[in-house]
Design a protein around this motif. Sequence first.
Motif, PDB file in Angstrom:
ATOM      1  N   UNK A 136     -20.198  10.768  45.423  1.00 40.87           N
ATOM      2  CA  UNK A 136     -21.222  10.252  46.340  1.00 40.87           C
ATOM      3  C   UNK A 136     -22.473  11.143  46.340  1.00 40.87           C
ATOM      4  N   UNK A 137     -22.268  12.454  46.252  1.00 44.30           N
ATOM      5  CA  UNK A 137     -23.413  13.361  46.173  1.00 44.30           C
ATOM      6  C   UNK A 137     -24.153  13.144  44.855  1.00 44.30           C
ATOM      7  N   UNK A 138     -23.406  12.980  43.765  1.00 39.42           N
ATOM      8  CA  UNK A 138     -24.017  12.740  42.459  1.00 39.42           C
ATOM      9  C   UNK A 138     -24.814  11.438  42.472  1.00 39.42           C
ATOM     10  N   UNK A 139     -24.240  10.390  43.062  1.00 41.15           N
ATOM     11  CA  UNK A 139     -24.942   9.104  43.135  1.00 41.15           C
ATOM     12  C   UNK A 139     -26.239   9.236  43.927  1.00 41.15           C
ATOM     13  N   UNK A 140     -26.165   9.900  45.073  1.00 37.65           N
ATOM     14  CA  UNK A 140     -27.357  10.060  45.905  1.00 37.65           C
ATOM     15  C   UNK A 140     -28.433  10.833  45.150  1.00 37.65           C
ATOM     16  N   UNK A 141     -28.042  11.910  44.486  1.00 35.45           N
ATOM     17  CA  UNK A 141     -29.009  12.705  43.729  1.00 35.45           C
ATOM     18  C   UNK A 141     -29.620  11.889  42.593  1.00 35.45           C
ATOM     19  N   UNK A 142     -28.791  11.229  41.822  1.00 36.23           N
ATOM     20  CA  UNK A 142     -29.302  10.456  40.683  1.00 36.23           C
ATOM     21  C   UNK A 142     -30.235   9.339  41.136  1.00 36.23           C
ATOM     22  N   UNK A 143     -29.849   8.621  42.161  1.00 33.79           N
ATOM     23  CA  UNK A 143     -30.664   7.494  42.604  1.00 33.79           C
ATOM     24  C   UNK A 143     -31.968   7.943  43.261  1.00 33.79           C
ATOM     25  N   UNK A 144     -31.901   8.965  44.112  1.00 33.50           N
ATOM     26  CA  UNK A 144     -33.114   9.417  44.819  1.00 33.50           C
ATOM     27  C   UNK A 144     -34.027  10.237  43.921  1.00 33.50           C
ATOM     28  N   UNK A 145     -33.478  11.198  43.205  1.00 34.65           N
ATOM     29  CA  UNK A 145     -34.302  12.139  42.457  1.00 34.65           C
ATOM     30  C   UNK A 145     -34.607  11.623  41.051  1.00 34.65           C
ATOM     31  N   UNK A 146     -33.590  11.259  40.302  1.00 32.35           N
ATOM     32  CA  UNK A 146     -33.829  10.852  38.914  1.00 32.35           C
ATOM     33  C   UNK A 146     -34.344   9.425  38.806  1.00 32.35           C
ATOM     34  N   UNK A 147     -33.860   8.530  39.647  1.00 30.97           N
ATOM     35  CA  UNK A 147     -34.322   7.141  39.566  1.00 30.97           C
ATOM     36  C   UNK A 147     -35.544   6.887  40.447  1.00 30.97           C
ATOM     37  N   UNK A 148     -35.792   7.756  41.420  1.00 30.01           N
ATOM     38  CA  UNK A 148     -36.979   7.633  42.259  1.00 30.01           C
ATOM     39  C   UNK A 148     -36.902   6.543  43.314  1.00 30.01           C
ATOM     40  N   UNK A 149     -35.682   6.091  43.655  1.00 31.32           N
ATOM     41  CA  UNK A 149     -35.546   5.081  44.703  1.00 31.32           C
ATOM     42  C   UNK A 149     -35.803   5.721  46.065  1.00 31.32           C
ATOM     43  N   UNK A 151     -35.104   5.988  50.262  1.00 33.52           N
ATOM     44  CA  UNK A 151     -33.841   6.131  51.000  1.00 33.52           C
ATOM     45  C   UNK A 151     -33.197   4.769  51.261  1.00 33.52           C
ATOM     46  N   UNK A 152     -33.993   3.786  51.652  1.00 32.84           N
ATOM     47  CA  UNK A 152     -33.443   2.461  51.954  1.00 32.84           C
ATOM     48  C   UNK A 152     -32.849   1.809  50.713  1.00 32.84           C
ATOM     49  N   UNK A 153     -33.542   1.888  49.592  1.00 33.15           N
ATOM     50  CA  UNK A 153     -33.033   1.294  48.347  1.00 33.15           C
ATOM     51  C   UNK A 153     -31.794   2.035  47.868  1.00 33.15           C
ATOM     52  N   UNK A 154     -31.778   3.356  48.039  1.00 32.29           N
ATOM     53  CA  UNK A 154     -30.601   4.139  47.653  1.00 32.29           C
ATOM     54  C   UNK A 154     -29.408   3.762  48.523  1.00 32.29           C
ATOM     55  N   UNK A 155     -29.639   3.593  49.821  1.00 32.38           N
ATOM     56  CA  UNK A 155     -28.561   3.191  50.722  1.00 32.38           C
ATOM     57  C   UNK A 155     -28.011   1.830  50.315  1.00 32.38           C
ATOM     58  N   UNK A 156     -28.900   0.915  49.948  1.00 34.68           N
ATOM     59  CA  UNK A 156     -28.438  -0.397  49.501  1.00 34.68           C
ATOM     60  C   UNK A 156     -27.627  -0.276  48.216  1.00 34.68           C
ATOM     61  N   UNK A 157     -28.123   0.530  47.265  1.00 34.52           N
ATOM     62  CA  UNK A 157     -27.426   0.693  45.991  1.00 34.52           C
ATOM     63  C   UNK A 157     -26.060   1.351  46.168  1.00 34.52           C
ATOM     64  N   UNK A 158     -25.966   2.294  47.105  1.00 28.02           N
ATOM     65  CA  UNK A 158     -24.708   3.001  47.323  1.00 28.02           C
ATOM     66  C   UNK A 158     -23.787   2.281  48.301  1.00 28.02           C
TER      67      UNK A 158
END
Length: 185
Positions: A136-149, A151-158
């Motif tokens: 879950x930490x890896x997903x949050x990091x990848x989506x927020x930092x590397x993918x640039x989503x 917070x709301x889009x990251x929450x939806x994706x996760x």
Amino acid sequence: MSHVRTPPATLDAFLAGVERRAFARARRATGDRDEALDLVQDAMIQLARHYAARPADEWPALFQRILTNRIRDWQRHQSLRRRLFFWRTPATDNPGEPDDLLDRIPDRNQPDGAGELLRNEVLERLVATVAALPSRQREAFELRIWEGLDVAATAMAMGCSEGSVKTHLSRAMTVLRAAMEGDGT
């Protein structure tokens, strides 16, 4: 690295723009090139089949959610497979399988030298540390930092709350900072 990306005009353009990062993410999660390719392809097909008519600005979060679910399904399947076939190891499944030769081709756009070597070593440590994070930490990091989503889009994706995204990202950043500072970088 929080920047806003403009949505692509077509689904093909979106998929072409996201494929390399999605593959890298899936490969980190699976540790297997072929499995990662399959997961990304499945996610792309599902996005095209079910969500192509949605607005282009929704595609990044939808795609990441689909890919996240595919990766989780794969991990569950592997966990079950390891329990059922505990006597087999990946090395006995494909003995003598060579590594991917495409990974050995140098990128002509990168400069040579000691600085580049140091940057590559730091990047390898970062990627290894990210891969070692809880999922879950890896997903949050990848989506927020590397993918640039956002917070709301990251929450939806996760599939979780925005607060949960912030907590997972904060924990991931703490681990990453400690690992990178501990290496003298």
